[in-house]
Motif scaffolding. Structure first.
Motif, PDB file in Angstrom:
ATOM      1  N   VAL A 180       0.735  -1.411  -0.214  1.00 13.63           N
ATOM      2  CA  VAL A 180       0.375   0.091   0.424  1.00 13.63           C
ATOM      3  C   VAL A 180       1.017   1.525  -0.050  1.00 13.63           C
ATOM      4  CG1 VAL A 180      -1.767   1.813   1.161  1.00 13.63           C
ATOM      5  CG2 VAL A 180      -2.261  -1.172   1.129  1.00 13.63           C
ATOM      6  N   ILE A 181       1.961   1.524   0.763  1.00 16.30           N
ATOM      7  CA  ILE A 181       2.825   2.355   0.799  1.00 16.30           C
ATOM      8  C   ILE A 181       2.837   2.621  -0.455  1.00 16.30           C
ATOM      9  CG2 ILE A 181       4.936   3.010   1.952  1.00 16.30           C
ATOM     10  CD1 ILE A 181       4.269   1.554   4.157  1.00 16.30           C
ATOM     11  N   LYS A 182       4.012   1.417  -1.156  1.00 19.26           N
ATOM     12  CA  LYS A 182       4.799   1.557  -2.661  1.00 19.26           C
ATOM     13  C   LYS A 182       3.157   2.089  -3.074  1.00 19.26           C
ATOM     14  CE  LYS A 182       6.607  -1.083  -5.704  1.00 19.26           C
ATOM     15  NZ  LYS A 182       7.057  -2.461  -6.481  1.00 19.26           N
ATOM     16  N   ASN A 183       1.882   1.966  -3.755  1.00 20.14           N
ATOM     17  CA  ASN A 183       1.227   2.655  -3.750  1.00 20.14           C
ATOM     18  C   ASN A 183       0.474   3.558  -4.476  1.00 20.14           C
ATOM     19  OD1 ASN A 183       0.253   0.367  -7.233  1.00 20.14           O
ATOM     20  ND2 ASN A 183       0.665  -0.536  -4.728  1.00 20.14           N
ATOM     21  N   PHE A 184       0.802   4.594  -3.289  1.00 17.16           N
ATOM     22  CA  PHE A 184       0.312   6.115  -2.715  1.00 17.16           C
ATOM     23  C   PHE A 184       1.660   6.696  -2.912  1.00 17.16           C
ATOM     24  CE2 PHE A 184      -3.525   3.405  -1.975  1.00 17.16           C
ATOM     25  CZ  PHE A 184      -4.268   4.025  -1.822  1.00 17.16           C
ATOM     26  N   GLU A 185       1.571   7.301  -3.301  1.00 16.08           N
ATOM     27  CA  GLU A 185       2.750   8.699  -4.232  1.00 16.08           C
ATOM     28  C   GLU A 185       2.434   9.696  -3.185  1.00 16.08           C
ATOM     29  OE1 GLU A 185       3.271   9.618  -7.833  1.00 16.08           O
ATOM     30  OE2 GLU A 185       3.815   7.042  -8.605  1.00 16.08           O
ATOM     31  N   GLY A 186       1.642  10.133  -2.401  1.00 12.39           N
ATOM     32  CA  GLY A 186       1.764  11.281  -1.958  1.00 12.39           C
ATOM     33  C   GLY A 186       1.478  11.405  -0.162  1.00 12.39           C
ATOM     34  N   LYS A 187       1.343  12.164   0.590  1.00  8.49           N
ATOM     35  CA  LYS A 187       1.043  12.479   1.485  1.00  8.49           C
ATOM     36  C   LYS A 187       0.881  11.430   2.111  1.00  8.49           C
ATOM     37  CE  LYS A 187       1.011  15.366   6.129  1.00  8.49           C
ATOM     38  NZ  LYS A 187       0.235  16.904   6.532  1.00  8.49           N
ATOM     39  N   ALA A 241       9.602   5.129   8.705  1.00  5.19           N
ATOM     40  CA  ALA A 241       8.790   6.969   9.231  1.00  5.19           C
ATOM     41  C   ALA A 241       9.145   7.616   7.803  1.00  5.19           C
ATOM     42  CB  ALA A 241      10.071   6.381  10.437  1.00  5.19           C
ATOM     43  N   GLU A 242       9.959   7.164   7.656  1.00  4.39           N
ATOM     44  CA  GLU A 242      10.768   8.741   6.668  1.00  4.39           C
ATOM     45  C   GLU A 242       9.432   8.523   5.327  1.00  4.39           C
ATOM     46  OE1 GLU A 242      13.919   7.567   3.024  1.00  4.39           O
ATOM     47  OE2 GLU A 242      13.868   5.861   4.427  1.00  4.39           O
ATOM     48  N   PHE A 243       8.433   7.865   4.963  1.00  2.00           N
ATOM     49  CA  PHE A 243       7.291   7.587   3.983  1.00  2.00           C
ATOM     50  C   PHE A 243       6.328   8.282   5.339  1.00  2.00           C
ATOM     51  CE2 PHE A 243      10.142   5.204   2.899  1.00  2.00           C
ATOM     52  CZ  PHE A 243      11.215   5.336   1.540  1.00  2.00           C
ATOM     53  N   ILE A 244       5.860   8.094   5.855  1.00  2.00           N
ATOM     54  CA  ILE A 244       4.919   7.467   6.590  1.00  2.00           C
ATOM     55  C   ILE A 244       4.650  10.002   7.814  1.00  2.00           C
ATOM     56  CG2 ILE A 244       3.231   7.382   7.911  1.00  2.00           C
ATOM     57  CD1 ILE A 244       3.516   4.601   6.250  1.00  2.00           C
ATOM     58  N   THR A 245       4.058  10.490   8.019  1.00  2.00           N
ATOM     59  CA  THR A 245       3.509  11.306   9.191  1.00  2.00           C
ATOM     60  C   THR A 245       3.261  10.786  10.275  1.00  2.00           C
ATOM     61  OG1 THR A 245       3.701  13.594   7.626  1.00  2.00           O
ATOM     62  CG2 THR A 245       3.346  13.252  10.112  1.00  2.00           C
ATOM     63  N   THR A 246       3.778  10.138  11.625  1.00  2.00           N
ATOM     64  CA  THR A 246       2.791   9.822  12.215  1.00  2.00           C
ATOM     65  C   THR A 246       2.500  11.185  13.216  1.00  2.00           C
ATOM     66  OG1 THR A 246       4.076   7.673  12.522  1.00  2.00           O
ATOM     67  CG2 THR A 246       3.022   7.379  14.417  1.00  2.00           C
ATOM     68  N   ALA A 273      -2.716  15.542   2.984  1.00  2.00           N
ATOM     69  CA  ALA A 273      -2.842  13.644   2.503  1.00  2.00           C
ATOM     70  C   ALA A 273      -3.306  13.210   1.738  1.00  2.00           C
ATOM     71  CB  ALA A 273      -2.703  12.873   4.081  1.00  2.00           C
ATOM     72  N   GLU A 274      -2.725  11.826   1.004  1.00  3.12           N
ATOM     73  CA  GLU A 274      -3.377  11.053  -0.011  1.00  3.12           C
ATOM     74  C   GLU A 274      -3.857  10.016   0.932  1.00  3.12           C
ATOM     75  OE1 GLU A 274      -2.980   9.783  -3.995  1.00  3.12           O
ATOM     76  OE2 GLU A 274      -0.595   9.866  -2.909  1.00  3.12           O
ATOM     77  N   LEU A 275      -3.214   9.730   2.071  1.00  5.15           N
ATOM     78  CA  LEU A 275      -3.348   8.023   2.494  1.00  5.15           C
ATOM     79  C   LEU A 275      -3.570   8.584   3.976  1.00  5.15           C
ATOM     80  CD1 LEU A 275      -3.829   5.397   2.033  1.00  5.15           C
ATOM     81  CD2 LEU A 275      -1.383   4.662   2.805  1.00  5.15           C
ATOM     82  N   TRP A 276      -4.617   7.691   4.790  1.00  6.11           N
ATOM     83  CA  TRP A 276      -4.201   8.275   6.248  1.00  6.11           C
ATOM     84  C   TRP A 276      -4.629   6.642   6.866  1.00  6.11           C
ATOM     85  CZ3 TRP A 276      -9.713   9.807   8.816  1.00  6.11           C
ATOM     86  CH2 TRP A 276      -9.196  10.054  10.646  1.00  6.11           C
ATOM     87  N   ILE A 277      -3.983   6.023   7.688  1.00  5.41           N
ATOM     88  CA  ILE A 277      -3.680   4.685   7.740  1.00  5.41           C
ATOM     89  C   ILE A 277      -4.206   5.018   9.212  1.00  5.41           C
ATOM     90  CG2 ILE A 277      -1.868   3.059   8.801  1.00  5.41           C
ATOM     91  CD1 ILE A 277       0.094   4.126   6.583  1.00  5.41           C
TER      92      ILE A 277
END
Length: 238
Positions: free
Chosen positions: A24-31, A53-58, A134-138
Motif C-alpha cells: 500500500v505504501i508503494k502504491n500511494f505517492e502523496g502524503k 518512518a521516512e515515508f509516513i507522518t505519525t 494527505a492522500e492516505l490515512w492509515i
C-alpha cells in the motif's frame, strides 16, 4: 480512484500484514499519515510502520483529557521507536474555553449533542489539521470493534476528508492483535490489562465488565451506536 481502490483491495486479500503495508505504501505517492491513540491496535501498527518512518507522518490527537497511563505509553513508544517522531495536535484553546464557559468542564455528560460537540472540538477539528494534504490515512480500525465498522474494506474512500483510508488490521481478531504485542514486545497501555480495551478520554472511558462488547466502555452513559466523529462509514460510493 474507485478503480484503483477496488484493484488494491482485491490484491490485499490474504496478504500478510508486513507485505500489505509495503504494498500500500508503494502504491500511494502523496502524503501518507498514520494516526495513533496508543491503543492496542495502533501500538501493533506502530511496530510494523516504524521501518517506513521516512515515508509516513505519525500523529496523535491530545484532547487535554487523556489518562496519565496514555502519556506513559506515549513516552515508552517514543523511546522504542524514535524514528517515528510522533507529532501531537491539540484542540484550539479558545474553542475549549468557549465550550467550558457554555456547558461546564464536564458538560458532555448532559446530552449527546454536548458530548459530540466536545469530541468535535477536541478531536475532529485537530484531525483536520493533522491530515491536511494527505492522500492516505492509515488507521488501527478493526471490523469486530463495533457494528459501525463491520462492513469496512481495507481501503476506502473517505468522502468527508477527501482521502483514502487504509485499515491494515481490518480482519484481525483481538486475540491476534494481542499476539502481535506479545511476540514483538510492543509497549502497551497499562490500563488495557485492567479491562480498558478501548481507551479514549479519561472522563469518557471506563473498564469493561465481563462479557461486554469492545466499545461498551466508551461514552457508557449513552445508548445506540457510539462514535466520536473521526471515522464515519456512511459513504460507500467513493
Amino acid at each position: 480512484m474507485k478503480e484503483k481502490i477496488d484493484y488494491l483491495n482485491r490484491e490485499l486479500q490474504g496478504m500478510p500484514l508486513v507485505d500489505a503495508l509495503a504494498f500500500v505504501i508503494k502504491n500511494f505517492e502523496g502524503k501518507k499519515v498514520f494516526s495513533t491513540s496508543f491503543g492496542i491496535e495502533d501500538q501493533a501498527l506502530t511496530h510494523f510502520l516504524a521501518p517506513y518512518a521516512e515515508f509516513i507522518t505519525t500523529f496523535t490527537l491530545d484532547t487535554g483529557r487523556q489518562f496519565t497511563e496514555t502519556y506513559e505509553v506515549f513516552q515508552r513508544t517514543q523511546n522504542k521507536y524514535p524514528a517515528l517522531n510522533v507529532q501531537t495536535f491539540f484542540p484550539d484553546a479558545e474553542d475549549v474555553n468557549t465550550y467550558v464557559s457554555k456547558h461546564g468542564v464536564n458538560g458532555f455528560y448532559n446530552s449527546i449533542e454536548n458530548r459530540k460537540e466536545c469530541c468535535r472540538i477536541r478531536k475532529v477539528v485537530p484531525l483536520q489539521r493533522a491530515i491536511k494534504g494527505a492522500e492516505l490515512w492509515i488507521t488501527g480500525l478493526r471490523a469486530e470493534q463495533s457494528e459501525n465498522r463491520s462492513d469496512m474494506q481495507f481501503l476506502e474512500w473517505d468522502e468527508a476528508n477527501q482521502l483514502v483510508k487504509y485499515n491494515p488490521l481490518l480482519h484481525y481478531s483481538l486475540k491476534e492483535t494481542e499476539a502481535l504485542i506479545d511476540t514483538y514486545n510492543i509497549p502497551l497501555n497499562s490500563l488495557y490489562k485492567k479491562g480498558y480495551l478501548s481507551i479514549g478520554c479519561a472522563p469518557c472511558t471506563r473498564a469493561l465488565a465481563e462479557g461486554e462488547p469492545f466499545r461498551a466502555g466508551r461514552w457508557w452513559w449513552e445508548d445506540g451506536k457510539k462514535e466520536c466523529g473521526l471515522h464515519i462509514h456512511t459513504d460507500k460510493n467513493y
